[in-house]
Design a protein around this motif. Sequence first.
Motif, mmCIF file in Angstrom:
data_model
loop_
_atom_site.group_PDB
_atom_site.id
_atom_site.type_symbol
_atom_site.label_atom_id
_atom_site.label_comp_id
_atom_site.label_asym_id
_atom_site.label_seq_id
_atom_site.Cartn_x
_atom_site.Cartn_y
_atom_site.Cartn_z
ATOM 1 N N SER A 164 0.940 -1.282 0.167
ATOM 2 C CA SER A 164 0.040 0.079 -0.079
ATOM 3 C C SER A 164 0.858 1.434 -0.089
ATOM 4 O O SER A 164 0.633 2.215 -0.784
ATOM 5 C CB SER A 164 -0.873 0.123 1.303
ATOM 6 O OG SER A 164 -1.854 -1.147 1.311
ATOM 7 N N GLU A 165 1.803 1.330 0.766
ATOM 8 C CA GLU A 165 2.779 2.610 1.025
ATOM 9 C C GLU A 165 3.460 2.672 -0.321
ATOM 10 O O GLU A 165 3.673 3.725 -0.938
ATOM 11 C CB GLU A 165 3.629 2.213 2.045
ATOM 12 C CG GLU A 165 3.117 2.411 3.392
ATOM 13 C CD GLU A 165 3.919 1.785 4.524
ATOM 14 O OE1 GLU A 165 4.934 1.739 4.490
ATOM 15 O OE2 GLU A 165 3.393 2.126 5.781
ATOM 16 N N ALA A 166 4.084 1.563 -1.052
ATOM 17 C CA ALA A 166 4.723 1.492 -2.423
ATOM 18 C C ALA A 166 3.751 2.196 -3.326
ATOM 19 O O ALA A 166 4.348 3.224 -4.319
ATOM 20 C CB ALA A 166 5.368 0.201 -2.737
ATOM 21 N N ALA A 167 2.315 1.805 -3.356
ATOM 22 C CA ALA A 167 1.467 2.080 -4.432
ATOM 23 C C ALA A 167 1.272 3.663 -4.205
ATOM 24 O O ALA A 167 1.261 4.448 -5.101
ATOM 25 C CB ALA A 167 0.222 1.255 -4.295
ATOM 26 N N LEU A 168 1.033 4.031 -3.045
ATOM 27 C CA LEU A 168 0.792 5.632 -2.554
ATOM 28 C C LEU A 168 2.209 6.316 -2.878
ATOM 29 O O LEU A 168 1.908 7.448 -3.864
ATOM 30 C CB LEU A 168 0.347 5.520 -1.114
ATOM 31 C CG LEU A 168 -0.151 6.874 -0.870
ATOM 32 C CD1 LEU A 168 -1.382 7.475 -1.450
ATOM 33 C CD2 LEU A 168 -0.327 7.082 0.689
ATOM 34 N N ALA A 169 3.417 5.938 -2.726
ATOM 35 C CA ALA A 169 4.442 6.626 -3.127
ATOM 36 C C ALA A 169 4.575 6.977 -4.578
ATOM 37 O O ALA A 169 4.919 7.698 -5.016
ATOM 38 C CB ALA A 169 5.575 6.197 -2.552
ATOM 39 N N ALA A 170 4.297 5.627 -5.233
ATOM 40 C CA ALA A 170 4.299 5.658 -6.961
ATOM 41 C C ALA A 170 3.253 6.580 -7.267
ATOM 42 O O ALA A 170 3.580 7.507 -8.304
ATOM 43 C CB ALA A 170 4.002 4.407 -7.264
ATOM 44 N N ALA A 171 2.022 6.590 -6.937
ATOM 45 C CA ALA A 171 1.175 7.460 -7.429
ATOM 46 C C ALA A 171 1.676 8.923 -6.972
ATOM 47 O O ALA A 171 1.386 10.100 -8.002
ATOM 48 C CB ALA A 171 -0.335 7.267 -6.685
ATOM 49 N N ALA A 172 1.890 9.244 -5.894
ATOM 50 C CA ALA A 172 2.250 10.575 -5.554
ATOM 51 C C ALA A 172 3.565 11.182 -6.464
ATOM 52 O O ALA A 172 3.671 12.331 -6.635
ATOM 53 C CB ALA A 172 2.883 10.857 -4.038
ATOM 54 N N ALA A 173 4.330 10.320 -6.552
ATOM 55 C CA ALA A 173 5.453 10.707 -7.455
ATOM 56 C C ALA A 173 5.140 10.941 -8.902
ATOM 57 O O ALA A 173 5.590 11.933 -9.511
ATOM 58 C CB ALA A 173 6.383 9.374 -7.706
ATOM 59 N N MET A 174 3.994 10.345 -9.387
ATOM 60 C CA MET A 174 3.517 10.697 -10.608
ATOM 61 C C MET A 174 2.891 11.943 -10.596
ATOM 62 O O MET A 174 2.789 12.556 -11.838
ATOM 63 C CB MET A 174 2.488 9.657 -11.128
ATOM 64 C CG MET A 174 2.916 8.431 -11.573
ATOM 65 S SD MET A 174 1.497 7.504 -12.302
ATOM 66 C CE MET A 174 1.369 6.202 -11.064
ATOM 67 N N ARG A 175 2.380 12.725 -9.606
ATOM 68 C CA ARG A 175 1.924 13.979 -9.407
ATOM 69 C C ARG A 175 2.848 15.056 -9.490
ATOM 70 O O ARG A 175 2.625 16.116 -9.656
ATOM 71 C CB ARG A 175 0.905 13.883 -8.441
ATOM 72 C CG ARG A 175 -0.217 13.156 -8.449
ATOM 73 C CD ARG A 175 -1.111 13.746 -7.319
ATOM 74 N NE ARG A 175 -0.699 13.490 -6.094
ATOM 75 C CZ ARG A 175 -1.119 12.385 -5.312
ATOM 76 N NH1 ARG A 175 -2.224 11.360 -5.851
ATOM 77 N NH2 ARG A 175 -0.530 11.768 -4.034
ATOM 78 N N ASN A 176 4.142 14.724 -9.042
ATOM 79 C CA ASN A 176 5.078 15.897 -9.087
ATOM 80 C C ASN A 176 5.932 16.117 -10.316
ATOM 81 O O ASN A 176 5.931 15.510 -11.235
ATOM 82 C CB ASN A 176 6.127 15.390 -7.916
ATOM 83 C CG ASN A 176 5.410 15.283 -6.514
ATOM 84 O OD1 ASN A 176 4.402 16.140 -6.420
ATOM 85 N ND2 ASN A 176 5.871 14.620 -5.743
#
Length: 81
Positions: A69-81
């Motif tokens: 879950s943390e890896a998925a959330l981090a990956a999604a957040a990185a796409m927004r930046n």
Amino acid sequence: PCSSLTAALEAAAAGLPVVSHQPPRPQAATYDIDEPALGPAHVRAATPAALAEAVAHLLSDDPARREASEAALAAAAAMRN
């Protein structure tokens, strides 16, 4: 389990593990989730049995589910930046 890129990205943005069935096939480039930014946060299963095993593992193993879950959330957040 996801069947579309949109569903996978929405799941990742919500902090949910991303799991998809991706059998080896010629249409894979068209029909499978292919977002490289998800990287190892995306669990890919080549067979129905592997898909069931991956989902069962995430359901039964709290630390593994939290990590995914943390890896998925981090990956999604990185796409927004």
